[in-house]
Design an enzyme around this catalytic site. Structure first.
Site, PDB file in Angstrom:
ATOM      1  N   HIS A 277      -4.968 160.344 -30.541  1.00 56.94           N
ATOM      2  CA  HIS A 277      -5.008 158.906 -30.261  1.00 56.94           C
ATOM      3  C   HIS A 277      -3.643 158.239 -30.213  1.00 56.94           C
ATOM      4  CE1 HIS A 277      -5.417 158.088 -34.903  1.00 56.94           C
ATOM      5  NE2 HIS A 277      -4.540 159.041 -34.624  1.00 56.94           N
ATOM      6  N   HIS A 278      -2.566 158.968 -30.472  1.00 57.47           N
ATOM      7  CA  HIS A 278      -1.226 158.383 -30.373  1.00 57.47           C
ATOM      8  C   HIS A 278      -0.635 158.539 -28.970  1.00 57.47           C
ATOM      9  CE1 HIS A 278      -1.380 157.728 -34.599  1.00 57.47           C
ATOM     10  NE2 HIS A 278      -1.247 158.999 -34.939  1.00 57.47           N
ATOM     11  N   ALA A 279      -1.312 159.253 -28.086  1.00 60.96           N
ATOM     12  CA  ALA A 279      -0.809 159.439 -26.727  1.00 60.96           C
ATOM     13  C   ALA A 279      -1.076 158.195 -25.890  1.00 60.96           C
ATOM     14  CB  ALA A 279      -1.462 160.656 -26.081  1.00 60.96           C
TER      15      ALA A 279
END
Length: 318
Positions: free
Chosen positions: A123-125
């Site tokens: 989810h950090h992309a």
């Protein structure tokens, strides 16, 4: 219940690197040995076209060719290799397949109700960059692709498939929030540590920030309020659940203090919320960085135990 895995569990990393790829292999071994109802399947790699529903063409190409600038590669957190690029595609493909199985969008498929990715939760992309051990945003790719496939099947629908991302990793889903900012068809909910990474957070549709050392009771109360607000504001046709193991009290990066029982209660609440509303749910394992890797895997095994209970309900309901 169907669960998909990416190949290449152990990437070639520098000596002493702390990224815990072996946990995925350990989880797969535990599931194969303890839960015969979990049907394990290798995930296909997400195609360029599928990734491009979310990510920029230049970024997709740079990951494929290994041409990211060094600072951008360092932000991801591990070095490029062909195996790294392949695994990132397969991790996105695993969440796509789980969502497709949950919804029953395959040729002649009936909805499974619940399906899983043994990894994922990246989810950090962002659309144009990776970060924090995340290359491609698997939940975002799955949400966009399921909306496209659902629209082809429901051509008379007045609005797109509504997707809720319920992100219970201990770190905020900043990349997911950025990708879906201003998109009324996707609701992003993130329950995370206030002072934890990422230190510059994005605005989700609903952010719930928790203090360091948060215990089971206040966490579960916060989750209850968050799901109530989600229910009030949004009516999803698909839930993508990031079941991070990193709120666990033994996680070296988590900074929260949930017990095994607290995390199982968390999972039960999410699965029950979706079941009560008959909303198909696809889940991924997201973060988990335990001082004892076997404890991280146990948190994940407990998630599968709860998921199987609710999958059986879907199956028995026909």
């Amino acid at each position: 219940m169907q669960a998909f895995y990416a190949d290449h569990f152990v990437l070639p990393l520098p000596a002493g690197h702390r990224f815990p790829m072996p946990k995925y292999q350990l989880l797969r071994e535990r599931l194969a040995g303890e839960f015969p109802e979990v049907r394990l399947g290798q995930a296909p790699a997400a195609s360029d076209g599928e990734l491009a529903l979310v990510h920029t063409p230049d970024y997709i190409e740079a990951i494929a060719q290994g041409t990211l600038p060094a600072p951008a590669q360092r932000e991801i957190g591990f070095p490029w290799s062909p195996a790294m690029a392949e695994r990132a595609r397969r991790s996105a493909g695993a969440t796509v397949m789980a969502a497709r199985m949950a919804l029953g969008l395959g040729p002649g498929a009936r909805p499974e109700g619940i399906a899983a990715n043994l990894a994922g939760g990246t989810h950090h992309a962002y659309a144009g960059k990776g970060s924090g051990f995340c290359v491609f945003n698997d939940a975002a790719v799955a949400a966009r692709l399921m909306q496209a496939e659902w629209a082809r099947r429901h051509r008379q629908a007045r609005r797109p498939l509504q997707v809720a991302v319920v992100d219970l990793d201990v770190h905020q889903g900043n990349g997911t929030a950025s990708i879906f900012a201003g998109d009324a068809s996707v609701f992003t909910l993130s329950l995370h540590g206030e002072k934890n990474f990422p230190f510059r957070k994005e605005a989700s549709d609903l952010d719930v920030e928790l203090a360091d050392g948060c215990l089971d009771a206040p966490y579960l109360q916060a989750l209850e309020h968050a799901l109530d607000e989600l229910d009030h504001r949004f009516a999803p046709g698909l839930v993508l659940f990031l079941a991070g193991a990193d709120p666990y009290e033994g996680d070296r990066l988590g900074r929260l203090s949930l017990s095994f029982d607290g995390l199982e209660a968390r999972d039960r609440r999410v699965f029950d919320w979706a079941w009560q509303r008959r909303i198909p749910l696809a889940f991924s394992m997201a973060g988990g960085y335990g001082n004892n890797i076997n404890e991280t895997v146990q948190v994940q095994v407990n998630t599968y135990r709860v998921a199987l209970e609710y999958w059986r309900r879907w199956n028995s309901a026909g």
